[in-house]
Design a protein around this motif. Structure first.
Motif, mmCIF file in Angstrom:
data_model
loop_
_atom_site.group_PDB
_atom_site.id
_atom_site.type_symbol
_atom_site.label_atom_id
_atom_site.label_comp_id
_atom_site.label_asym_id
_atom_site.label_seq_id
_atom_site.Cartn_x
_atom_site.Cartn_y
_atom_site.Cartn_z
ATOM 1 N N LEU A 30 0.730 5.305 0.530
ATOM 2 C CA LEU A 30 -0.218 6.273 1.072
ATOM 3 C C LEU A 30 0.505 7.472 1.673
ATOM 4 O O LEU A 30 1.680 7.395 2.042
ATOM 5 C CB LEU A 30 -1.114 5.607 2.124
ATOM 6 C CG LEU A 30 -0.460 4.594 3.079
ATOM 7 C CD1 LEU A 30 0.139 5.310 4.254
ATOM 8 C CD2 LEU A 30 -1.482 3.570 3.527
ATOM 9 N N GLY A 39 -4.545 9.686 7.714
ATOM 10 C CA GLY A 39 -4.124 10.181 6.403
ATOM 11 C C GLY A 39 -3.761 11.650 6.343
ATOM 12 O O GLY A 39 -3.037 12.159 7.204
ATOM 13 N N HIS A 60 0.867 -1.175 0.000
ATOM 14 C CA HIS A 60 0.000 0.000 0.000
ATOM 15 C C HIS A 60 0.903 1.224 0.000
ATOM 16 O O HIS A 60 1.819 1.327 0.813
ATOM 17 C CB HIS A 60 -0.891 0.035 1.248
ATOM 18 C CG HIS A 60 -1.731 -1.180 1.454
ATOM 19 N ND1 HIS A 60 -3.072 -1.222 1.133
ATOM 20 C CD2 HIS A 60 -1.427 -2.408 1.954
ATOM 21 C CE1 HIS A 60 -3.549 -2.412 1.425
ATOM 22 N NE2 HIS A 60 -2.573 -3.153 1.922
#
Length: 308
Positions: free
Chosen positions: A205, A241, A203
């Motif tokens: 991110l 995030g 992943h």
């Protein structure tokens, strides 16, 4: 959840005690004689380890285990526990954490009373009965050969960056230094690019908060990985995030209840092995300065036996 069973282990060596007199800003310093008496009531010799620095504390625990200690007890906070875990992890030597620090997340999350005297009573009873139970630990490794164990949570985002800045500052002293470090890093806040591999699945991110938990809490009761279970053979990964400053400060108080994971910018994962990479991040494990990213973190089932 894996079934956890208590087993009878009756080691014959002394109980080695690592005590940090400065833990919790010294508020439990006067309790140490009573804590040692409580352990001695189990009918086993008690050896107080001598150490002036964290590195000496870790070395003293390794020497005690190598010298035949029948158990190791850490009196202090998560930092003291972290040093002792380096010696008992992966061995049959049982371990007892006595929560006497500012942050006692590993002890509390694994079921010990928050009161030091009550925790010693639990440990002494387990020593008398020869009883211990297994819980998992997390093991960190790097390509350069670094290797560390931790019990609670690895921080690899904003909180780690704040800790790193606070540790570089010479003024002010005490908690105000950490508060100032938060203000400085909030002014510089930006999402960073992470590569995350969970059991091999990649992943990519951008994130502000990244935590890898064997247990649920860090920082003295912040439930950053609220569903983490130190007996399930898995690590919980929580990623916050692209927070801006205002959103981060609104979400931060929710960490104490663990409700931050419902925020739309927060994602949660679970894996046996976590590989984490980003530029310029030094991780903090159990609140202690650990390894620079990139790191590989593996859940190790039943890596330590707790006197409980």
């Amino acid at each position: 959840m894996l079934a956890v069973t208590a087993e009878d282990h009756r080691p014959t060596g002394p109980v080695a005690v690592l005590a940090n007199p400065t833990a919790g800003r010294g508020r439990h310093r006067g309790l140490l004689p009573r804590l040692l008496d409580g352990l001695a009531a189990a009918g086993r010799p008690v050896q107080l380890l001598e150490a002036r620095t964290p590195d000496e504390a870790e070395a003293a625990c390794h020497a005690a285990v190598a010298g035949g200690a029948g158990a190791v007890v850490a009196v202090g906070g998560d930092g003291t526990v972290h040093r002792a875990l380096q010696a008992v992890a992966g061995t049959s030597v049982p371990f007892g954490p006595v929560p006497a620090g500012t942050g006692n997340d590993f002890a509390v999350d694994t079921g010990f009373p928050a009161d030091p005297l009550a925790a010693v009573a639990v440990i002494a009873d387990a020593l008398r009965a020869g009883r211990s139970r297994p819980v998992d630990l997390a093991r960190m490794t790097t390509a350069r050969g670094g290797d560390r164990w931790y019990g609670a949570v690895l921080a690899a985002g904003f909180d780690a960056i704040v800790n790193e800045r606070a540790n570089r500052m010479r003024w002010p002293r005490g908690p105000r230094r950490y508060d100032l470090a938060i203000l400085v890093e909030l002014a510089r806040l930006r999402p960073r690019a992470y590569t995350l591999r969970l059991d091999g699945e990649e992943h990519r991110l951008d994130a502000v908060l990244v935590a890898v938990g064997n247990c649920a809490s860090y920082g003295g009761g912040m439930r950053i990985c609220p569903d983490a279970d130190p007996t399930d053979g898995l690590l919980d990964v929580v990623v916050g995030g692209r927070f801006d400053r205002r959103t981060l400060m609104r979400v931060k108080p929710r960490l104490y209840q663990g409700t931050h994971v419902t925020h739309p910018l927060v994602r949660s994962y679970r894996a046996r092995t976590v590989e984490l990479a980003a530029e310029g991040i030094t991780t903090y494990a159990d609140g202690e300065r650990a390894l620079d990213l990139p790191v590989r973190i593996t859940a190790v089932p039943a890596a330590v036996r707790l006197l409980h």
